[in-house]
Design an enzyme around this catalytic site. Structure first.
Site, mmCIF file in Angstrom:
data_model
loop_
_atom_site.group_PDB
_atom_site.id
_atom_site.type_symbol
_atom_site.label_atom_id
_atom_site.label_comp_id
_atom_site.label_asym_id
_atom_site.label_seq_id
_atom_site.Cartn_x
_atom_site.Cartn_y
_atom_site.Cartn_z
ATOM 1 N N ARG A 17 0.740 -1.208 0.014
ATOM 2 C CA ARG A 17 -0.004 0.019 0.009
ATOM 3 C C ARG A 17 0.806 1.229 -0.050
ATOM 4 O O ARG A 17 0.260 2.325 -0.206
ATOM 5 C CB ARG A 17 -1.048 -0.215 1.186
ATOM 6 C CG ARG A 17 -2.154 -0.881 1.075
ATOM 7 C CD ARG A 17 -3.084 -0.908 2.108
ATOM 8 N NE ARG A 17 -3.534 0.216 2.734
ATOM 9 C CZ ARG A 17 -3.786 0.566 3.839
ATOM 10 N NH1 ARG A 17 -3.634 -0.053 4.733
ATOM 11 N NH2 ARG A 17 -4.135 1.908 3.938
ATOM 12 N N LYS A 337 29.011 24.627 2.280
ATOM 13 C CA LYS A 337 29.160 23.232 2.220
ATOM 14 C C LYS A 337 30.751 22.975 2.458
ATOM 15 O O LYS A 337 31.620 23.261 1.633
ATOM 16 C CB LYS A 337 29.129 22.647 0.842
ATOM 17 C CG LYS A 337 28.927 21.187 0.765
ATOM 18 C CD LYS A 337 29.483 20.663 -0.621
ATOM 19 C CE LYS A 337 30.758 21.232 -0.913
ATOM 20 N NZ LYS A 337 31.285 20.198 -2.346
ATOM 21 N N ARG A 426 41.133 43.189 -11.850
ATOM 22 C CA ARG A 426 40.075 43.846 -12.754
ATOM 23 C C ARG A 426 40.806 44.995 -13.631
ATOM 24 O O ARG A 426 41.620 45.400 -13.141
ATOM 25 C CB ARG A 426 38.977 44.303 -11.732
ATOM 26 C CG ARG A 426 39.274 45.325 -11.044
ATOM 27 C CD ARG A 426 38.194 45.696 -9.912
ATOM 28 N NE ARG A 426 38.564 46.882 -9.177
ATOM 29 C CZ ARG A 426 38.398 47.119 -8.034
ATOM 30 N NH1 ARG A 426 37.640 46.320 -7.324
ATOM 31 N NH2 ARG A 426 38.759 48.262 -7.393
#
Ligand code: UD1
Ligand code: MG
Length: 452
Positions: A17, A337, A426
């Site tokens: 079930r 993480k 940059r």
């Protein structure tokens, strides 16, 4: 309780079930399989020997049983001929044991150790058999506990075999049973299958024990403890009961839950005193939160350690191996993480910190990304104490940023940076004085000419 205890856990049911590729008893409640919960209960009540009965070909169930209880005997019930037949699959272990025998169902995961203790206490008081019963709101297909006026248990009648009067009984069988008898195999061996289902019913043990002059006792527990899971809706109901209990226990231990019903805990979540948890926080397995930490709304946390006084969220995601020291701040839309953040380190906005370490008091600017994966391997980003990583920096691992170093905003850092240095990657800024004003005049003219 001097007699040794053997626990037999029945886990052979297919659970059709559930409509699942996964065997029923491996479905999870609070991040642990139902079988895992029942095996943890067996451990908690301090049994001496444990046997788990599985169905043929249920390798995953065997593995789970041995992972949770490496010294368990795992036995196979070849055909599902009923609960007494299932217990007899452990015949060899039962025969070698002298002492009490406890039968638990792996699909009934909410029973408490205190309740099991009450069953054993009945055996100590001289009962040969003790059955765990409950007053069912809806007795349905449960076995009915038939008692004399003084409460003595005379028989258990399965619903399919019960008379209309017997069906009126609301005191039902949970399935959990404890035997004190000297020769349980003798009792189990006498159970036949002349009944409506043609099955060997463990419940027939009551009449057999009484026929041998023994007493059968009933211990009644709340229905919530003995909910049996046969379908997903019952799995969800069991989860809800488990969560209610865990939240109440956490609050009793000094945790503030602003909206308890929205916080989801795992079987092993550890929360310190004066931890505050705002609404909608999900804890997967393996999380420890130390005293005074604050978890703001809408966080997803698993396999993480959160130090004392730390602040997490709102909307933070801590994945396995996130280790936050004291007073660390991990803010909105930050994913961590497998990174250790030293005491007082901060990553307050919009970042991915994966694989590496961040030294104490370092500051990780908004939009910083640890580029930890090259498509094949994972690499580490190591940031020293007190370093300052400017916003929107990409740190391409493997890379080390020395203690106290500064990273200019928007840099793509591919080489190690020395302590206390400034690294800037940059193009130089160019400025043209008055350019914008001239541009606006030119464009306004162009538009005016077009609309003529
Ligand atoms: C059983 C009890 C019933 C009780 C109910 C509580 C019997 C005869 N009936 O009925 O009195 O009210 O539980 O939930 O015991 N199992 C096996 N092998 C088998 C049959 C069952 O391992 O051949 C295991 C199942 O996996 C399950 C447990 O035994 O964990 C109970 O079996 P199930 O068929 O669900 O029994 P019920 O009809 O629910
Ligand atoms: Mg059942």
């Amino acid at each position: 309780m001097s007699r040794p205890l053997l626990t037999v856990v029945l886990a052979a049911g297919k659970g059709t079930r559930m409509r699942s590729a996964l065997p029923k008893v491996l479905h999870q409640i609070a991040g642990r399989s139902m079988l895992g919960h029942v095996l943890a209960l067996s451990r908690e009540v301090g049994g001496d020997r444990l046997a788990v009965v599985v169905g043929p070909g249920m390798e995953a169930v065997r593995k789970e049983a041995l992972a949770a209880a490496p010294d368990a005997a795992v036995l196979v019930q070849e055909n599902q001929l009923g609960t007494a037949d299932a217990v007899l699959a452990a015949r060899a272990v039962i025969g070698a044991h002298s002492g009490d025998l406890m039968v638990l169902f792996a699909d009934t995961p909410l029973i408490t150790a205190a309740t099991i203790g009450k069953l054993r206490a009945e055996l100590d008081r001289g009962a040969q058999l003790a059955v765990l019963g409950f007053e069912a709101r809806d007795p349905g297909s449960y076995g009915r506990l038939l008692t004399e006026t003084d409460g003595t248990l005379t028989a258990i009648r399965e619903a399919k075999d019960a008379s209309p009067t017997e069906l009126q009984v609301r005191l039902c069988n949970s399935g959990v049973m404890a035997f004190r008898v000297d020769a349980p195999l003798d009792v189990l061996g006498r159970i036949g299958n002349a009944n409506a289902k043609g099955e060997y019913y463990l419940t027939d043990a009551v009449e057999i024990v009484r026929g041998q002059g023994g007493r059968a006792a009933v211990v009644v527990c709340p229905e919530d403890e003995v909910l049996g899971v046969n379908a997903r809706s019952e799995l969800a109901a069991a989860e809800a009961i488990w969560q209610r209990r865990a939240r109440a226990a956490a609050m009793a231990e000094g945790v503030t839950l602003i909206a308890p019903e929205t916080v989801w805990l795992s079987f092993d979540t550890v929360l310190g005193r004066d931890v505050t948890i705002e609404p909608n926080v999900f804890f997967g397995p393996g999380v420890t939160v130390e005293d005074g930490a604050e978890i703001k709304a809408n966080c997803h946390i698993e396999g993480a350690h959160i130090g004392a006084g730390a602040r997490v969220g709102p909307f933070a995601r801590l994945r396995p191996g996130a280790r936050l020291g004291r007073d660390v701040h991990v803010g909105n839309f930050v994913e961590v993480k497998n990174v250790a953040l030293g005491d007082g380190a901060k990553a307050n906005h919009l970042s991915y910190l994966g694989d590496g370490s961040v030294g104490a008091k370092a500051n990780i600017g908004a939009g910083t990304i640890f580029c930890n994966y090259d498509g094949f391997f994972k690499h580490k980003t190591e940031i020293g104490e007190g370093a300052f990583v400017g916003s929107n920096s990409a740190l391409v691992a493997p890379v080390k940023i020395g203690a106290g170093a500064y990273i200019g905003s928007g840099s793509v850092i591919t080489k190690d940076v020395a302590a206390d240095a400034l690294a800037l990657e940059r193009s130089a800024q160019e400025e043209r004085p008055g350019w914008a004003a001239k541009f606006r005049i030119m464009m306004a003219r162009r538009k005016a000419n077009q609309s003529k």
